[in-house]
Design a protein around this motif. Structure first.
Motif, short mmCIF file in Angstrom:
data_model
loop_
_atom_site.label_atom_id
_atom_site.label_comp_id
_atom_site.label_asym_id
_atom_site.label_seq_id
_atom_site.Cartn_x
_atom_site.Cartn_y
_atom_site.Cartn_z
N VAL A 121 -13.91 -14.74 99.00
CA VAL A 121 -13.20 -16.00 99.32
C VAL A 121 -11.72 -15.87 99.00
O VAL A 121 -10.85 -16.27 99.79
CB VAL A 121 -13.84 -17.19 98.57
N ARG A 122 -11.39 -15.29 97.86
CA ARG A 122 -9.98 -15.15 97.48
C ARG A 122 -9.24 -14.17 98.40
O ARG A 122 -8.09 -14.40 98.74
CB ARG A 122 -9.86 -14.72 96.03
N ILE A 123 -9.89 -13.09 98.80
CA ILE A 123 -9.26 -12.15 99.73
C ILE A 123 -8.99 -12.82 101.07
O ILE A 123 -7.92 -12.68 101.65
CB ILE A 123 -10.12 -10.88 99.90
N PRO A 155 0.17 -8.86 100.28
CA PRO A 155 -0.56 -9.65 99.30
C PRO A 155 -1.15 -8.76 98.20
O PRO A 155 -1.65 -7.68 98.48
CB PRO A 155 -1.67 -10.33 100.10
N VAL A 156 -1.04 -9.23 96.96
CA VAL A 156 -1.54 -8.45 95.82
C VAL A 156 -2.49 -9.32 95.01
O VAL A 156 -2.15 -10.43 94.62
CB VAL A 156 -0.38 -7.99 94.91
N GLY A 158 2.42 -16.67 106.79
CA GLY A 158 3.76 -16.38 106.29
C GLY A 158 4.51 -15.44 107.18
O GLY A 158 5.70 -15.62 107.43
N VAL A 159 3.85 -14.42 107.74
CA VAL A 159 4.51 -13.47 108.62
C VAL A 159 5.00 -14.17 109.87
O VAL A 159 6.11 -13.96 110.32
CB VAL A 159 3.57 -12.29 108.98
N LYS A 200 -5.22 -15.08 104.98
CA LYS A 200 -4.84 -16.23 105.81
C LYS A 200 -3.41 -16.66 105.50
O LYS A 200 -2.60 -16.86 106.41
CB LYS A 200 -5.81 -17.39 105.57
N ARG A 201 -3.08 -16.78 104.22
CA ARG A 201 -1.71 -17.16 103.83
C ARG A 201 -0.72 -16.11 104.30
O ARG A 201 0.37 -16.45 104.76
CB ARG A 201 -1.61 -17.32 102.32
#
Length: 180
Positions: free
Chosen positions: A55-57, A19-20, A67-68, A62-63
Motif C-alpha cells: 500500500v505504501r509503495i 521516491p525513497v 508530481g512529474v 501515485k504521488r
C-alpha cells in the motif's frame, strides 16, 4: 559499504524526484527523523506486514507520477522550461537544450535566488563530483548564460568557489505570467 542514510543523501543529490522508502530495523525516533530530514518519502520499521508495504509503495508511486506531470514545466519571470521536450523559452525566443543543459536549468529554476553548489549539479548530471567535470559544467553554464541574457528578469551568476545562482529581478515579478 554505505548505510541507508548515506545512500539517500546521494540519491537526493543525483535524482531529487526518485521516491525513497526506508525499510529498516532502526526504530529509534532519531533515526526516523534523520531519514525524513535526508529526504525519505516514507519510513517503515521492521517487523511489518507485506500488505502495508504494498500500500505504501503504491501511494509513493501515485504521488510520484502526479508530481512529474505537474513539475515538468516551470516558469520564472519571462522564462519557461519544458523539461520533457528540453525547450527553454526566454521572452519570444525558444532554445532547444541538451539533456545536460535541461538538468542544470531545471535545478536552478527550482532554487531561484539560492546558491546551487557545483557539486550538486555534477551529481545530478554525472553521478559524481569529479573535479575534471568542473570545466565541462562551466561550459554548459556559459551556454545557458547566453540564452538567459535575453531575459529581463533573470541573471545567471557565478558564486566563486561554490556554484551558481539564478538571480531574479524583483521588479520583473510584477509583470510575470502566473507560475505553472
Amino acid at each position: 559499504q554505505m548505510d541507508g542514510f548515506e545512500m539517500v543523501r546521494l540519491i537526493r543529490l543525483t535524482s531529487p524526484a526518485v521516491p525513497v522508502l526506508f525499510l529498516t530495523a532502526r526504530t529509534a525516533l532519531d533515526d526516523v527523523v534523520k531519514g525524513f530530514e535526508l529526504g525519505a518519502n516514507d519510513y517503515i520499521r521492521k517487523p511489518f506486514q507485506i500488505l502495508e508495504l504494498v500500500v505504501r509503495i503504491k501511494a509513493l508511486l501515485k504521488r510520484n507520477r502526479q508530481g512529474v506531470a505537474e513539475d515538468s514545466n516551470l516558469t520564472l519571470c519571462d522564462c519557461s522550461l519544458d523539461f520533457a521536450s528540453q525547450h527553454l523559452a526566454v521572452g519570444d525566443d525558444t532554445f532547444e537544450l541538451s539533456h545536460t543543459e535541461a538538468v542544470i536549468i531545471d535545478e536552478l529554476f527550482r532554487h531561484p535566488n539560492e546558491v546551487v553548489e557545483a557539486r550538486t549539479l555534477m551529481y545530478r548530471i554525472w553521478q559524481n563530483d569529479d573535479y575534471n567535470n568542473l570545466n565541462r559544467l562551466h561550459g554548459f553554464i556559459y551556454k545557458l548564460r547566453k540564452y538567459l541574457s535575453k531575459s529581463t528578469g533573470l541573471e545567471l551568476l557565478n558564486v566563486r568557489g561554490i556554484g551558481y545562482k539564478l538571480a531574479v529581478n524583483p521588479a520583473s515579478l510584477n509583470n510575470a505570467p502566473p507560475a505553472d
